[in-house]
Design a protein around this motif. Structure first.
Motif, short mmCIF file in Angstrom:
data_model
loop_
_atom_site.label_atom_id
_atom_site.label_comp_id
_atom_site.label_asym_id
_atom_site.label_seq_id
_atom_site.Cartn_x
_atom_site.Cartn_y
_atom_site.Cartn_z
N ASN A 185 0.81 -1.20 0.00
CA ASN A 185 0.00 0.00 0.00
C ASN A 185 0.86 1.26 0.00
N VAL A 186 2.03 1.17 0.64
CA VAL A 186 2.94 2.31 0.75
C VAL A 186 4.36 1.84 0.48
N VAL A 187 5.12 2.66 -0.23
CA VAL A 187 6.54 2.41 -0.46
C VAL A 187 7.33 3.58 0.14
N ASP A 188 8.25 3.26 1.06
CA ASP A 188 9.05 4.30 1.71
C ASP A 188 10.22 4.71 0.82
N GLY A 189 10.59 6.00 0.93
CA GLY A 189 11.76 6.48 0.21
C GLY A 189 11.42 7.42 -0.93
N GLU A 190 12.45 8.08 -1.43
CA GLU A 190 12.26 9.09 -2.46
C GLU A 190 12.01 8.49 -3.84
N VAL A 191 12.43 7.23 -4.06
CA VAL A 191 12.35 6.63 -5.39
C VAL A 191 11.37 5.46 -5.38
N LEU A 192 10.43 5.49 -6.33
CA LEU A 192 9.52 4.36 -6.57
C LEU A 192 9.94 3.73 -7.89
N PHE A 193 10.58 2.56 -7.80
CA PHE A 193 11.11 1.89 -9.00
C PHE A 193 10.27 0.64 -9.27
N ILE A 194 9.59 0.62 -10.40
CA ILE A 194 8.71 -0.49 -10.77
C ILE A 194 9.32 -1.22 -11.96
#
Length: 393
Positions: free
Chosen positions: A200-209
């Motif tokens: 539901n939530v990803v911590d940190g400045e970068v969301l890499f998919i």
């Protein structure tokens, strides 16, 4: 007699010496006591701080107040000093610094207040209140300046359009004091696939998919917070491009002449596809006539197609094609419309789907009743009656 005088001669000097030492020791104790009493009285006559200077935390842009409370100040003077820069801010009633945001006030010659308006981050640090005794006496207090988070647009991703199965990276940069905590989540609150897990939530400045899919298509929120209100967020729209795909719930539909029938088709595509229906001859079907009504309902990248054929005629039976196309490709699906077969027992079946039973059309077999069927026993009875009639002839 002589020995006694000898003993007295030997002991008397010792006794006199002892009395002298004891007297001197007594005088020293008395002198020290008087000196200590004098020092105490002298100390009590000097200024003293009634309390420590409290540390102050203030949000940038607000006003700060530092208080210094001195008892028994008498003719001595109070000064405020910025410790890290060794800058004298004020001396007694006078403001020395050229900073127009700093002012001074006092109350009953005891409480001395340093005012800082519109506090900036540069004001963060230690401040000292001094009294000009010898030696100098002082107390220190810390001014903490906190800054609510803000998102750096030039270092944060904007709306993105990517091809399905490629890798995508969303970046969010935030500033503030203390350093902000940054997280990513979908705006609709739904979970999404990330590193093999539903999150539901990803911590940190970068969301890499990795290998992004159409299921990742959504608005994402970068949220920054550091305990200083308000928290702040930025919306990043992620769109995933893929060619059209199509599913058909029923590839074979049946109808009888005069009935209304609906054909259904489901498509997925991004960019949004152009959808339409054609006959088996390839003619495009135009909606809005007395014969055809085409309905299309969008739901994100999904689209529901329905073709309603009114008052089916013999010429309407055949194949119909639903078509979807966008800039990445084209796809279609075929639905066959067949006429129900009448089997003579009050039932209708599709020619290619016997023995599936279809509810008989209204009005059929009016002598028996709508929806009725002739049972085997009734058929046998009719045959017996018919044989008897023949015999009587």
């Amino acid at each position: 007699m002589l020995p006694a005088l000898l003993v007295l001669a030997l002991v008397l000097p010792v006794l006199l010496l002892t009395d002298h030492v004891d007297g001197r020791r007594a005088r020293n104790v008395e002198s020290n006591s008087i000196a200590a009493q004098g020092d105490f009285n002298h100390e009590m006559s000097f200024p003293r701080f009634a309390e420590n200077i409290s540390n102050v935390t203030v949000t940038v842009g607000r006003d700060a107040l530092l208080a210094c409370v001195v008892d028994n100040l008498r003719g001595f003077k109070v000064a405020w000093v910025r410790v890290d820069t060794q800058t004298i801010l004020s001396i007694h009633h006078n403001v020395i610094t050229q900073n127009p945001r700093i002012t001074l006030s006092h109350n009953d010659h005891r409480s001395w207040y340093l005012h800082i308006r519109n506090v900036q981050e540069t004001d963060r640090g230690w401040y000292m209140c001094q009294v000009n005794t010898d030696p100098m006496r002082s107390r220190k207090g810390y001014l903490q300046v906190v800054v609510p988070p803000s998102i750096v647009d030039r270092e944060t991703s904007s709306d993105m359009v990517v091809l399905e199965s490629t890798n995508v990276s969303l970046t969010c940069k935030a500033t503030g004091y203390p350093e902000p905590y940054v997280m990513w989540r979908r705006e609709d609150g739904e979970n999404y696939r990330y590193n093999g897990e539903n999150v539901n939530v990803v911590d940190g400045e970068v969301l890499f998919i990795t290998k992004v899919s159409r299921l990742h298509m959504a608005n994402y929120l970068c949220i920054a917070s550091n305990g200083v209100p308000p928290s702040i967020s930025k919306r990043v729209q992620l769109r995933v491009q893929f060619p059209p795909m199509l599913t058909i719930p029923n590839q074979l539909e049946g109808a009888y002449v005069g009935q209304d029938v609906a054909l259904e088709c489901h498509t997925e595509a991004f960019p949004t596809s152009i959808n339409y229906w054609t006959t088996e001859r390839g003619d495009m079907i135009i909606s809005g006539s007395d014969k055809y009504e085409a309905v299309s309902v969008d739901n994100g990248y999904k689209k529901y197609m329905m073709l309603k054929i009114r008052n089916v005629a013999q010429t309407d039976f055949g194949s119909y094609k639903c078509v979807a196309k966008n800039s990445l490709g084209e796809t279609d699906g075929v639905i066959k419309l067949e006429e129900y077969d009448y089997e003579g027992d009050g039932e209708f079946t599709l020619p290619s789907h016997r023995p599936s039973v279809i509810r008989e059309p209204p009005g059929a077999y009016s002598g028996i009743g709508t929806g009725s069927k002739i049972s085997p026993s009734a058929t046998f009875t009719a045959l017996v009656v018919y044989a008897l009639v023949l015999c009587l002839r």
